[in-house]
Design a protein around this motif. Structure first.
Motif, PDB file in Angstrom:
ATOM      1  N   SER A 159      87.173 -10.739   9.404  1.00 53.43           N
ATOM      2  CA  SER A 159      86.507  -9.561   8.840  1.00 53.43           C
ATOM      3  C   SER A 159      85.056  -9.475   9.328  1.00 53.43           C
ATOM      4  O   SER A 159      84.476 -10.428   9.870  1.00 53.43           O
ATOM      5  CB  SER A 159      86.540  -9.631   7.314  1.00 53.43           C
ATOM      6  OG  SER A 159      85.801 -10.752   6.859  1.00 53.43           O
ATOM      7  N   LYS A 160      84.493  -8.291   9.100  1.00 54.82           N
ATOM      8  CA  LYS A 160      83.097  -8.084   9.507  1.00 54.82           C
ATOM      9  C   LYS A 160      82.157  -8.964   8.709  1.00 54.82           C
ATOM     10  O   LYS A 160      81.125  -9.444   9.214  1.00 54.82           O
ATOM     11  CB  LYS A 160      82.733  -6.616   9.338  1.00 54.82           C
ATOM     12  CG  LYS A 160      81.345  -6.288   9.877  1.00 54.82           C
ATOM     13  CD  LYS A 160      81.059  -4.801   9.770  1.00 54.82           C
ATOM     14  CE  LYS A 160      79.679  -4.491  10.342  1.00 54.82           C
ATOM     15  NZ  LYS A 160      79.379  -3.047  10.274  1.00 54.82           N
ATOM     16  N   LYS A 164      90.596  -8.599  15.635  1.00 51.88           N
ATOM     17  CA  LYS A 164      90.961  -8.152  14.292  1.00 51.88           C
ATOM     18  C   LYS A 164      91.517  -9.285  13.426  1.00 51.88           C
ATOM     19  O   LYS A 164      92.193  -9.048  12.427  1.00 51.88           O
ATOM     20  CB  LYS A 164      92.007  -7.017  14.335  1.00 51.88           C
ATOM     21  CG  LYS A 164      91.616  -5.833  15.195  1.00 51.88           C
ATOM     22  CD  LYS A 164      90.378  -5.117  14.675  1.00 51.88           C
ATOM     23  CE  LYS A 164      90.078  -3.876  15.535  1.00 51.88           C
ATOM     24  NZ  LYS A 164      88.878  -3.166  15.081  1.00 51.88           N
TER      25      LYS A 164
END
Length: 379
Positions: free
Chosen positions: A136-137, A133
């Motif tokens: 970001s994607k 995490k």
């Protein structure tokens, strides 16, 4: 003395009668004279005619070999008449530029490989950060895209290298089938383009004869037609051939049609030999009869010939129509038919119903008889 004058008139009468008898006998002998004549017999025209055309023996398959790339020829390793087999090098062009292309492609591939490694590290790092995490994607997607682009660039560079290596191989012109070199159209020092014929190779296997047929006889040649092939180099060599291919259009310069005749496999038949192709054709054209010029006569301003009646052995005048005069005689278009016997010489002595005599059995002699008194068959 008185009897002598009486005897004189009697002797005169007897002498006169004797002379008259002699004259009558001479007249009768003259009437019984039969004149020998030289004749020709009109032969029947053949239903078929023979066609004969000359050509040369060639291989059914001939390959015009050329380089697949552009360049300057540096070597020619074969000559005309030399046998070749698959893999034999026929000629070479200068490979310097193509070697440089290989070096350039190798460098490009090396750079592309390093780019794949770099983007691969970045992609794996982005996956780890995204799992924790910390990324970001969108960052992961950007790293994935960069890696995929680097892989595509590497694949393209590898293909370019393979192509460059192939072009180096193409600098050697090689034979791919067994055959004989029949012509060389380019030599050392000449710059040729890709596909330009350099060497022609006649492939081993079926042979054929190529002939040129004029448009007047091309209808007589159809694929599959049986013909005879003879060869000038060997009079005893005759083969059965078959028409394989007929050109669909005439040559623009010669106005003849190319006809290819397949030959059976025979070791005595060599490439380049001169062959004669003979074929039979239907005789559909109107044939004029040919007679000697001496057989032609005139009567009442009309051209005639004197025909002989074999049964009565008499001659009769027959009007004819002359087609043309030639060096061999006279061509008659109308008035004569096969079997007619025509007086060939002495027509000035002929009269209607004159008794004539044919010498011996001349009527049965063939057209090749050389005897001057023989009956000759003419067409």
């Amino acid at each position: 003395m008185n009897r002598l004058p009486a005897i004189g008139p009697a002797l005169v009468v007897v002498a006169a009668l004797g002379l008259a008898g002699c004259s009558q006998e001479k007249v009768e002998v003259k009437e019984d004279i039969v004149r020998p004549v030289k004749v020709v017999e009109i032969a029947k025209a053949n239903d078929t005619r023979e066609l004969s055309y000359s050509g040369s023996v060639r291989a059914r398959t001939e390959m015009n070999l050329g380089f697949r790339i552009n360049g300057k020829i540096t070597e020619r390793l074969v000559d005309i008449g030399q046998r070749v087999k698959p893999g034999d090098v026929l000629a070479r062009i200068d490979p310097a530029d193509y070697d440089l292309s290989v070096n350039s492609a190798e460098a490009s591939l090396e750079a592309a490989e390093r780019q794949v490694e770099t983007t691969g590290f970045a992609h794996r790092r982005a996956e780890q950060l995204f799992a924790k995490k910390f990324a970001s994607k969108s960052q992961l997607e950007q790293a994935t895209l960069s890696y995929d682009q680097a892989v595509a660039t590497r694949n393209s560079a590898r293909s370019s290298l393979d192509q460059a290596k192939n072009q180096v191989l193409y600098t050697d012109l090689k034979a791919d089938r067994n055959g004989i070199v029949t012509s060389v159209t380019a030599d050392v020092g000449q710059v040729v383009g890709s596909g330009t014929p350099v060497v022609t190779v006649a492939v081993d296997g079926e042979k054929e004869v190529l002939i040129a047929v004029p448009e007047t006889d091309i209808a007589q040649f159809k694929p599959g037609k049986d013909v005879k092939a003879s060869f000038w180099s060997d009079d005893a060599l005759t083969l059965d051939g078959k028409v394989r291919e007929v050109a669909g259009s005439a040559d623009q310069q010669s106005r003849t049609f190319a006809v290819r005749v397949s030959l059976p496999n025979d070791p005595r038949v060599l490439l380049g030999m001169t062959a004669n192709i003979q074929a039979s054709a239907a005789n559909n054209s109107l044939q004029s009869v040919s007679i000697p010029l001496s057989a032609l006569a005139q009567k009442d301003g009309q051209q005639i010939v004197w025909t002989v009646d074999r049964n009565g052995e008499t001659v009769h005048a027959r009007p004819i129509k002359v087609a043309e005069f030639t060096a061999d005689g006279v061509h008659v278009a109308e008035g004569l038919k096969p079997g007619d016997v025509v007086v060939a010489a002495g027509t000035q002595f002929m009269t209607e119903n004159l008794k004539v005599k044919l010498a011996g059995d001349a009527v049965q002699q063939s057209a090749s008889a050389d005897d001057g008194d023989a009956v000759k068959r003419v067409r």
